[in-house]
Design an enzyme around this catalytic site. Sequence first.
Site, PDB file in Angstrom:
ATOM      1  N   CYS A   1       0.845  -1.202   0.000  1.00 37.77           N
ATOM      2  CA  CYS A   1       0.000   0.000   0.000  1.00 37.77           C
ATOM      3  C   CYS A   1       0.876   1.248   0.000  1.00 37.77           C
ATOM      4  CB  CYS A   1      -0.894  -0.016   1.237  1.00 37.77           C
ATOM      5  SG  CYS A   1      -1.971   1.425   1.329  1.00 37.77           S
TER       6      CYS A   1
ATOM      7  N   CYS B   1       0.058   4.367   7.184  1.00 35.93           N
ATOM      8  CA  CYS B   1      -0.576   4.140   8.492  1.00 35.93           C
ATOM      9  C   CYS B   1       0.380   3.330   9.388  1.00 35.93           C
ATOM     10  CB  CYS B   1      -1.902   3.392   8.309  1.00 35.93           C
ATOM     11  SG  CYS B   1      -2.989   4.175   7.089  1.00 35.93           S
TER      12      CYS B   1
ATOM     13  N   CYS C   1      -0.054  -0.411  10.423  1.00 38.20           N
ATOM     14  CA  CYS C   1      -0.469  -1.378   9.403  1.00 38.20           C
ATOM     15  C   CYS C   1       0.720  -2.144   8.825  1.00 38.20           C
ATOM     16  CB  CYS C   1      -1.216  -0.649   8.285  1.00 38.20           C
ATOM     17  SG  CYS C   1      -1.814  -1.784   7.016  1.00 38.20           S
TER      18      CYS C   1
ATOM     19  N   CYS D   1     -16.347 -10.002   4.835  1.00 39.12           N
ATOM     20  CA  CYS D   1     -15.787  -8.667   4.649  1.00 39.12           C
ATOM     21  C   CYS D   1     -14.672  -8.759   3.627  1.00 39.12           C
ATOM     22  CB  CYS D   1     -15.237  -8.145   5.973  1.00 39.12           C
ATOM     23  SG  CYS D   1     -16.449  -8.249   7.313  1.00 39.12           S
TER      24      CYS D   1
ATOM     25  N   CYS E   1     -19.635  -7.075   3.258  1.00 39.93           N
ATOM     26  CA  CYS E   1     -19.110  -5.745   3.568  1.00 39.93           C
ATOM     27  C   CYS E   1     -17.869  -5.524   2.707  1.00 39.93           C
ATOM     28  CB  CYS E   1     -18.742  -5.676   5.054  1.00 39.93           C
ATOM     29  SG  CYS E   1     -18.086  -4.074   5.552  1.00 39.93           S
TER      30      CYS E   1
ATOM     31  N   CYS F   1     -20.061   0.855   8.707  1.00 38.18           N
ATOM     32  CA  CYS F   1     -19.293   0.110   9.697  1.00 38.18           C
ATOM     33  C   CYS F   1     -18.025   0.911   9.945  1.00 38.18           C
ATOM     34  CB  CYS F   1     -18.955  -1.276   9.137  1.00 38.18           C
ATOM     35  SG  CYS F   1     -17.779  -2.208  10.153  1.00 38.18           S
TER      36      CYS F   1
ATOM     37  N   ARG G   1     -18.095  -5.039  17.585  1.00 40.12           N
ATOM     38  CA  ARG G   1     -17.401  -6.246  17.123  1.00 40.12           C
ATOM     39  C   ARG G   1     -15.990  -6.313  17.705  1.00 40.12           C
ATOM     40  NH1 ARG G   1     -17.168  -5.909  11.236  1.00 40.12           N
ATOM     41  NH2 ARG G   1     -19.398  -6.045  11.529  1.00 40.12           N
TER      42      ARG G   1
HETATM   43  S1  SF4 Z   1      -4.548   0.774   6.764  1.00 39.87           S
HETATM   44 FE1  SF4 Z   1      -2.865  -0.229   5.663  1.00 39.87          FE
HETATM   45  S2  SF4 Z   1      -3.789  -0.915   3.739  1.00 39.87           S
HETATM   46 FE2  SF4 Z   1      -5.180   0.640   4.607  1.00 39.87          FE
HETATM   47  S3  SF4 Z   1      -4.562   2.627   3.757  1.00 39.87           S
HETATM   48 FE3  SF4 Z   1      -3.427   2.401   5.684  1.00 39.87          FE
HETATM   49  S4  SF4 Z   1      -1.463   1.457   5.096  1.00 39.87           S
HETATM   50 FE4  SF4 Z   1      -2.882   1.139   3.377  1.00 39.87          FE
END
Ligand code: SF4
Length: 362
Positions: free
Chosen positions: A65, A69, A72, A109, A142, A202, A272
Amino acid sequence: MTWLDALAEKAVDGETPTREEALAVLASGDDELMDVVAAAFRVRRRFFGRRVKLNYLVNVKSGLCPEDCHYCSQRLGSQADVLTYTWLKTEQVVASAEAGVAGGARRVCLVASGRGPTDRDIDRVAGAVAAFKERNPDVEVCACLGLLSAGQAERLAAAGTTAYNHNLNTSGGHYADICGTHEYADRVATVESAKRAGLSPCSGLIAGMGETDKDLVDVALALRALRPDSVPVNFLIPFDGTPLAGHWELTPQRCLRILAMVRFVNPDAEVRLAGGREIHLRTLQPLALHIVNSIFLGDYLTSEGQPGAADLAMIADAGFTVEGADAGSAGNGASDGVAVAGRPDLVHVRRRGAGTELPANT
Ligand code: SF4
């Protein structure tokens, strides 16, 4: 009447707790923990009885990605040793989702890494949703594909998608500390656009990312303002190779207090229990079932959960009923007279310790 009785009564009546009341739940001590759980259970029972909804995650595109984040394992530059692959084919998505349905899931999901979908990605997901729904019309789907652009939510809804997940994750005040490539307001806007398109909203949070009690209460109240139908509560899985590696700040007791606070603030939402439950709640997982009414079955996006069979055994042992399964008699809370399911697989003859050459089990 104790302060917790009063809080439960307010929640049952649909009233929002004050910020101070929500903070008091988080600040309560271990001596009061069972009272907190019992008060949250009154609210849970009022809206959801003793039912537990099972959800099943399918990671339809994993890793790589461009967003950053911090929590993540699929982020830009993640060194976490997770599976990476591009979009699964429709038949792979359907087969994975049906494995969850066979385990008892009532919602699947479909999650993709990335900032947000292109229109071509929406076509791809819409095709998978339609193919799955054709074979499983009663199972909810979802989608969780990141930030949505104009018209995309409507197209997902038209394909038969039930819900859209996009978590707020943390408070607006803390958001810049956990992500630098998009903003909290972008997340709120996506939840609102999904809602406008008729998708069931959600949205939830991740606890254990260095936030304060005030941040947790702020995000719970912000979620309430959005009125999501379901609120997943994740506990940080601090993957090696991510900025939050080694970040272990939750105890099982704190996890229960966080879940209870979220329940009091969002009394009639499907709360959840999501990622991180096994590693943070550990042996207290069954107590959480008295607060939440929904869990993920089996594995998560990039980490393994406990075996699905262990999830089902935990639910049954705690006296709850899987939503959509044959109800049995757990609905009135009385277990007397219910046929006892034997577990001969758990009986093992001792072959170690006293009387043997093998070390004792200590
Ligand atoms: S949570 Fe992970 S997969 Fe989703 S936008 Fe952020 S870095 Fe990318």
